[in-house]
Design an enzyme around this catalytic site. Structure first.
Site, short mmCIF file in Angstrom:
data_model
loop_
_atom_site.label_atom_id
_atom_site.label_comp_id
_atom_site.label_asym_id
_atom_site.label_seq_id
_atom_site.Cartn_x
_atom_site.Cartn_y
_atom_site.Cartn_z
N PHE A 98 0.84 -1.20 0.00
CA PHE A 98 0.00 0.00 0.00
C PHE A 98 0.88 1.24 0.00
O PHE A 98 2.06 1.21 0.36
CB PHE A 98 -0.95 0.01 1.20
N CYS A 99 0.27 2.36 -0.43
CA CYS A 99 0.92 3.67 -0.39
C CYS A 99 -0.17 4.71 -0.19
O CYS A 99 -1.31 4.38 0.13
CB CYS A 99 1.73 3.93 -1.66
N THR A 100 0.14 5.98 -0.39
CA THR A 100 -0.82 7.04 -0.09
C THR A 100 -2.02 7.01 -1.01
O THR A 100 -3.17 6.97 -0.55
CB THR A 100 -0.14 8.42 -0.18
N GLY A 112 -1.95 5.10 -4.27
CA GLY A 112 -1.96 3.97 -5.18
C GLY A 112 -0.90 3.99 -6.27
O GLY A 112 -0.54 2.95 -6.81
N ILE A 122 -4.16 4.50 0.72
CA ILE A 122 -4.71 4.82 2.04
C ILE A 122 -5.89 5.77 1.93
O ILE A 122 -6.90 5.62 2.63
CB ILE A 122 -3.61 5.44 2.93
#
Length: 566
Positions: free
Chosen positions: A437-439, A441, A466
């Site tokens: 995951f990241c901020t 995508g 997220i």
């Protein structure tokens, strides 16, 4: 019913249930009592929906139905929704209102002409959806030229004489429109959502579904009907209204419900898409022109591999931007969030041409072979699976203020370090399942493609990152811990996507907590506990000079970095 929560949900459920019963060839409708049975089924459906929404005793509706059987018409009703017949130029009310005012008329306490001024005239003695309040009447409809069925949204605002005059309109469509206009001219809104802005976005292509399937949607709805309603209540109302869509195969719905004030409110829009882009200079010029027209602030990066941006503007301006981008690049994900009124988000609007829209440093990645996109519900299942390695692909200073439980940090200071960390720390033969995951995508698109290319067969990525997770997940199911770092002046957002509590160090860009700000080594604009002792004296002097200019500009009521600066 006005004054109760989700009245439009109750009325929608009642109408759907009644129509379903009337269309059912097994449902008798040979008499007025048969229609009364239809209303009983509708009442049970409303009560059941209220139980599911935990709104028992808080949502209700009135209803009137009629049906032809041969040459005879029957009706049934509950509450103060009415049936009128129009014959020979005369209008007659057939139904008998289930209201306190009507009881007072029946008992002789007030004259019919005084009913509009009666105290508690809108109090219902019978209604649908409220425990113990249901009792329907039924009968035969007298001879008619036309029949009018309406709620008190018409009959309480427009005099019967005016309704009678409009009913003489020859064309039925015109007649209906004139009745509606008459009610609206009198200030009528009834209990509908009064939608002022609506976007329906099909996000099915972003999920692992068969080609052409329409299963995942996002709706953006602006309505004054959401005023004073909690976020959960707004979501429940929309979900309930669209229950039939879920019944017909819709799998997931991301809801963005806002009050009318949001149209002029400044918000944040983040987006990206990997797609082939030619003529970058021409595109840069077009986007700069649009940004000036819409008075946007923020940054858009463009490269031959795609587009990536975070911008601030009014909701209406950002909506126009999103439509323009979709016209050019096709469907793409957008993530909306809020910022405090005193936060500009960005000082100016920039469109930059770059080699990559997110710097990774690995050539020839096949971005068609990325990880499997998963929604919030599936993500929570992966978090709970001990056989899945969860990786936070963000930088260490982002992870310091929030992450998912048990997520592993690559301990990187920039994204270009991620490939080396994977090669040194992970083994496709040992880590069989990877969830990333990241901020928003975009980093996972490249990171998951790299992982697949490195031999990791089962790779998942949190769809939309997220920010989308926090948009979609119910509060009780939220597994996020802390705040989420964002790359604008908000610094962070909380789990409700509102501006967070962190400040930021100008020198090292690390987010700062209240404890950091109280530290003896903290010097605003110069250094913080995370970078103290790292800068040369020349750099510290430069930071101090800049901070002095910032404070002087603030004293003049100006921003240190303005729109005209390049």
């Amino acid at each position: 019913m006005g004054g109760l929560l989700a009245g439009e949900v109750a009325s929608s459920v009642a109408v759907e249930s009644a129509c379903r019963a009337l269309r059912d060839p097994q449902q008798p409708r040979q008499s007025a009592d048969d229609l009364k049975a239809v209303l009983n089924l509708a009442n049970e459906a409303v009560l059941e929906r209220a139980r599911k929404m935990r709104y028992v005793g808080k949502m209700g509706t009135t209803l009137v139905v009629w049906a032809m059987q041969g040459e005879t018409a029957y009706f049934s009703h509950v509450g103060d929704s009415r049936l009128y017949v129009y014959r020979g130029g005369k209008l007659s009310q057939v139904t008998h209102d289930h209201t306190l005012a009507q009881r007072m008329i029946d008992s002789g306490e007030i004259a019919p002409e005084n009913a509009h001024n009666a105290p508690n005239k809108h109090v219902l003695v019978h209604a649908m959806g409220l425990p113990g309040a249901f009792k329907a009447d039924a009968g035969v409809v007298p001879e008619f030229d036309r029949v009018l069925l309406c709620s008190d949204g018409l009959s309480d605002l427009v005099e019967d004489a005016d309704i009678e005059a409009i009913m003489a309109t020859p064309d039925l469509d015109d007649c209906t429109n004139y009745l509606l206009k008459a009610a609206l001219d009198k200030g009528g809104r009834d209990n509908e959502l009064d939608i002022q802005h609506l976007e329906v976005i099909d996000e099915s292509a972003n999920h692992s579904v068969p080609a052409g399937a329409q299963t995942h949607f996002k709706v953006v709805i602006v309505s004054p009907g959401f005023e004073n309603a909690s976020r959960i209540d707004r979501h429940r109302r929309i979900n309930a209204l669209l229950q039939s869509e879920f019944d017909q195969g819709m799998h997931a719905l991301a809801i963005h419900p806002y009050t009318a004030r949001v149209l002029d409110m400044r918000r944040v829009l983040a987006f990206y898409k990997f797609t082939g882009v030619d003529e970058l200079e021409a595109l840069q010029g077009e986007l700069l022109q649009m940004g000036a027209k819409l008075e946007l602030k923020g940054t858009i990066l463009i490269a031959h591999e795609g587009v990536n941006g975070t911008v601030v503007g009014t909701t209406s301006a950002l909506t126009e931007l999103s439509r323009s981008l979709q016209q050019r690049f096709g469907e793409m994900p957008f993530k909306w969030s809020d910022l405090a009124e005193d936060n500009r988000g960005f000082y100016r609007f920039k469109v930059k041409i770059k080699p990559e829209i997110v710097s990774f440093g690995v050539a020839d990645l096949d971005l068609q072979q990325t990880g499997e996109h998963v929604d919030a519900q599936r993500w929570n299942e992966l978090l709970a699976d001990p056989d899945v390695l969860v990786i936070d692909t963000r930088n260490d200073y982002e992870i310091d203020i929030g992450t998912f439980p048990s997520a592993r940090s690559p301990e990187t200071t920039n994204f270009r370090e991620f490939p080396s960390w994977v090669e040194e720390q992970l083994d496709p033969g040992e880590q069989k399942q990877i969830a990333m995951f990241c901020t928003g995508g975009i980093r996972c698109e490249k990171a998951s493609a790299f992982m697949r290319q490195a031999g990791f067969e089962k790779v998942y990525q949190l769809d939309g990152g997220i920010l989308k997770y926090l948009e979609d997940v119910e509060e009780k199911d939220n597994r996020w811990q802390g705040e989420c770092f964002v790359f604008d002046q908000r610094v962070s957002v909380d789990s409700a996507l509102n501006q967070g509590q962190y400040d930021q160090c100008y020198a090292c860009r690390h987010p700062l907590s209240s404890e950091d700000l109280a530290s003896e080594v903290y010097e605003r604009g110069v250094q913080c506990p995370h970078c103290v002792g790292q800068a040369s004296q020349t750099r510290l002097d430069s930071f101090r000079q800049r901070q002095k200019q910032v404070e002087l500009a603030a004293a003049r009521g100006e921003a240190h970095i303005g729109e005209t600066q390049k």
